[in-house]
Design a protein around this motif. Sequence first.
Motif, short mmCIF file in Angstrom:
data_model
loop_
_atom_site.label_atom_id
_atom_site.label_comp_id
_atom_site.label_asym_id
_atom_site.label_seq_id
_atom_site.Cartn_x
_atom_site.Cartn_y
_atom_site.Cartn_z
N ALA B 198 0.81 -1.22 0.00
CA ALA B 198 0.00 0.00 0.00
C ALA B 198 0.84 1.26 0.00
CB ALA B 198 -0.95 0.02 1.20
N ARG B 199 2.17 1.13 -0.17
CA ARG B 199 2.98 2.33 -0.15
C ARG B 199 3.68 2.58 -1.47
NH1 ARG B 199 4.63 0.99 5.80
NH2 ARG B 199 3.51 2.62 6.87
N THR B 200 3.63 1.62 -2.34
CA THR B 200 4.30 1.80 -3.62
C THR B 200 3.31 1.54 -4.75
OG1 THR B 200 5.00 -0.49 -3.58
CG2 THR B 200 6.56 1.12 -2.76
N ASP B 201 3.55 2.19 -5.90
CA ASP B 201 2.67 1.99 -7.04
C ASP B 201 2.94 0.64 -7.68
OD1 ASP B 201 1.60 4.55 -6.73
OD2 ASP B 201 3.33 5.42 -7.75
N ARG B 202 4.23 0.38 -7.90
CA ARG B 202 4.58 -0.87 -8.56
C ARG B 202 5.70 -1.56 -7.79
NH1 ARG B 202 6.43 -0.70 -14.40
NH2 ARG B 202 7.29 1.33 -13.80
N VAL B 203 5.77 -2.84 -7.97
CA VAL B 203 6.82 -3.62 -7.32
C VAL B 203 7.60 -4.36 -8.39
CG1 VAL B 203 7.30 -5.50 -5.72
CG2 VAL B 203 5.42 -3.93 -5.26
N ALA B 204 8.92 -4.21 -8.37
CA ALA B 204 9.77 -4.93 -9.31
C ALA B 204 10.50 -6.01 -8.53
CB ALA B 204 10.74 -3.99 -9.98
N ILE B 205 10.30 -7.25 -8.91
CA ILE B 205 10.97 -8.34 -8.21
C ILE B 205 12.19 -8.78 -9.01
CG2 ILE B 205 10.72 -10.70 -7.32
CD1 ILE B 205 7.75 -10.16 -6.99
N MET B 206 13.34 -8.74 -8.36
CA MET B 206 14.57 -9.15 -9.04
C MET B 206 15.08 -10.44 -8.45
SD MET B 206 16.74 -5.68 -9.64
CE MET B 206 17.93 -6.49 -10.71
N ASP B 218 -1.45 -5.77 -6.50
CA ASP B 218 -2.68 -6.52 -6.76
C ASP B 218 -2.55 -7.38 -8.00
OD1 ASP B 218 -3.98 -5.63 -4.55
OD2 ASP B 218 -4.86 -3.88 -5.56
N ALA B 219 -1.98 -6.80 -9.04
CA ALA B 219 -1.82 -7.55 -10.28
C ALA B 219 -0.88 -8.73 -10.07
CB ALA B 219 -1.29 -6.64 -11.38
N LEU B 220 0.17 -8.50 -9.26
CA LEU B 220 1.11 -9.60 -8.98
C LEU B 220 0.40 -10.72 -8.22
CD1 LEU B 220 4.39 -7.73 -7.98
CD2 LEU B 220 3.93 -8.99 -10.08
N ARG B 221 -0.45 -10.32 -7.29
CA ARG B 221 -1.20 -11.33 -6.52
C ARG B 221 -2.07 -12.15 -7.46
NH1 ARG B 221 -2.53 -7.67 -2.03
NH2 ARG B 221 -1.13 -8.28 -0.35
N ASP B 222 -2.77 -11.44 -8.38
CA ASP B 222 -3.62 -12.15 -9.33
C ASP B 222 -2.81 -13.13 -10.15
OD1 ASP B 222 -5.86 -10.89 -8.53
OD2 ASP B 222 -5.93 -9.42 -10.18
N ARG B 223 -1.66 -12.63 -10.66
CA ARG B 223 -0.85 -13.48 -11.53
C ARG B 223 -0.29 -14.68 -10.78
NH1 ARG B 223 3.36 -9.70 -14.23
NH2 ARG B 223 4.56 -11.62 -14.28
N ALA B 224 0.05 -14.46 -9.52
CA ALA B 224 0.62 -15.56 -8.75
C ALA B 224 -0.43 -16.64 -8.52
CB ALA B 224 1.16 -15.04 -7.43
N GLY B 225 -1.72 -16.24 -8.51
CA GLY B 225 -2.81 -17.20 -8.31
C GLY B 225 -2.70 -17.93 -6.98
N LEU B 226 -2.20 -17.24 -5.98
CA LEU B 226 -2.04 -17.90 -4.68
C LEU B 226 -3.38 -17.96 -3.96
CD1 LEU B 226 1.24 -16.24 -3.47
CD2 LEU B 226 0.94 -18.57 -4.30
N ALA B 227 -3.50 -18.92 -3.10
CA ALA B 227 -4.76 -19.14 -2.41
C ALA B 227 -5.02 -18.08 -1.35
CB ALA B 227 -4.75 -20.52 -1.76
#
Lengths: 276, 307
Positions: B198-206, B218-227
């Motif tokens: 909730a503090r950053t617009d986007r997250v880049a995972i390296m 949120d988009a990352l959560r969707d893509r991860a498809g985690l329960a």
Amino acid sequence: MSALVILAAKEIRRGIRNRWVVATTLLMLALSLSIAFLGSAPMGTVGAARLSVTVVSLSSLTIFLIPLIALMLSYDAVIGEVENGTMLLLLTYPVARWQVIAGKFLGHTAILAVATAVGYGAAGLAVGLTEDGTSSAVWLSLATMTGSSVMLGAAFLTLGYLISVIVRERGTAAGLAVAVWLVFVLLFDMSLLGILVADKGATLKADAVSLLMMLNPADIYRMLNLTTSPDIAALSGMVSLGGRGALPAGVLIAALTAWIAVPLGLAALIFRRREI
Amino acid sequence: MSGPTVEISNVHKSYGGKQAVRDLSLTVDPGECLALVGHNGAGKTTLMKLMLGLVRSSAGSVRVFGDDPGESAAVRDRFGIGFLPETVSFDAAMTGTEVMAFFARLKGVAVADGMALLERVELADAAPARIKTYSKGMRQRLGLAQALLGEPRLLLLDEPTTGLDPNLRQAFYGIIRELCAGGTSVILSSHILTELEARTDRVAIMNQGRLVACDTLDALRDRAGLAVRVRLRVKQGDAAAIASRLRSSADLARVNGQYVDLACGLGDKMMVLRDIAALGPDVVDVEIVPPTFDEVYNHFCLKEDRS
């Protein structure tokens, strides 16, 4: 305020803070005063002015001391800051890499200039004013010596920066600085002397020797201060060299300037390519 | 302002034989706050150094404000860049005031503005003392203050909140929000993943020098498809009965006395909740736990490691 001035001012402030300025100034002052008053005593009254004697003694001392002080100031100027991490932050500010080197150079040269001017100036005044018959030529040679001592220091400062931008570790820089000092202050002259003795004047003439001596900033300084004034040349035993192979002061000053400018430029170039 | 603040395309960086950054592309727009996450050695710091011109890319291009950061033209651009290194260090013999004045002058900022920043990070009292007397947290705050000098248009912060106490951490994120609203691009790296939510617009995972994912959380959560985990509290002894009635709609994770733990996909969440609501007063309480950022992060890093 330009970045160069800000960086130089910081270097001077740091020199004052860590007592470098006070220590070097006091050292120069103590040595030059002791030479001025004690060093000339054994001479008794010879024809030469006492100040001339002082100039000869002081410049012989300077050749050992000033390069040492300069190298100690400069060998870790870059690598020290790279190692402790302050360089990383500095280089993200709007300063060009050459400005970092040039700023340090200006600051350190100012420190050396103050120490030399105060030290030698005091000796000059003490001797010159307590004795009659000090000619203006002798005063000029004292001024030349003070100015060229700062230049000699500047040359070794830039050699120190060159070491500092090349090495990967601070310890290596310290070792190299000692090596540079040994080579230019001791070994160079000893080997030149050895070659001259072996050669017996067969191939190496006086002008060739003078040119060889241009390869060493300490020897340029020696020639500049000990051969350009006849009075002093007589005292210092440099008459033979001064008589035949002597180069004009202008050439010597230009050579010393090159010894400052070339290592400084190289250091800036190498530092520009370096990754922090 | 026109164009992105940072534009990185297909950048490689290797030190000797070691690949620190591989084929990485990334754009950051004005006013955007991007979080860089990854293990130690994932290439976050190298990426920042590339943007600052401290190291040069082996291949590909890096543009900051449209210029190559390694070129001399970029020196002027650095008036608009603030940086906080991972381990910040200052000349220990200098005082906080002296360091701040020095940096302010270099950046062409009034020294008084620098002092105001020291106050903002609660260092005003310690400013006349030498840095060698500072604690780690105080150095970090001084580092933060210098990064904020001159209202930067790009702020690069490497692990900014380490050593900050909780209320200062809150204040820090407040400052970041303010700057972003004013059009500053902020790139920060952090190990503390939960605080980035909730503090950053986007997250880049390296991971191992590669950018494995870059999107909103949120988009990352969707893509991860985690329960999503759903925990029901029921009357003591009813758990087994309730669990059997929900077997058709969600995976049963655990049944324990008065608790029933369920897991379902993000898309099925509402359906499961409707089924639970249909159970009426038998269910005393419902707790919904979305996948945490740590889980999302692990998902992307592990996926990369497997492939």
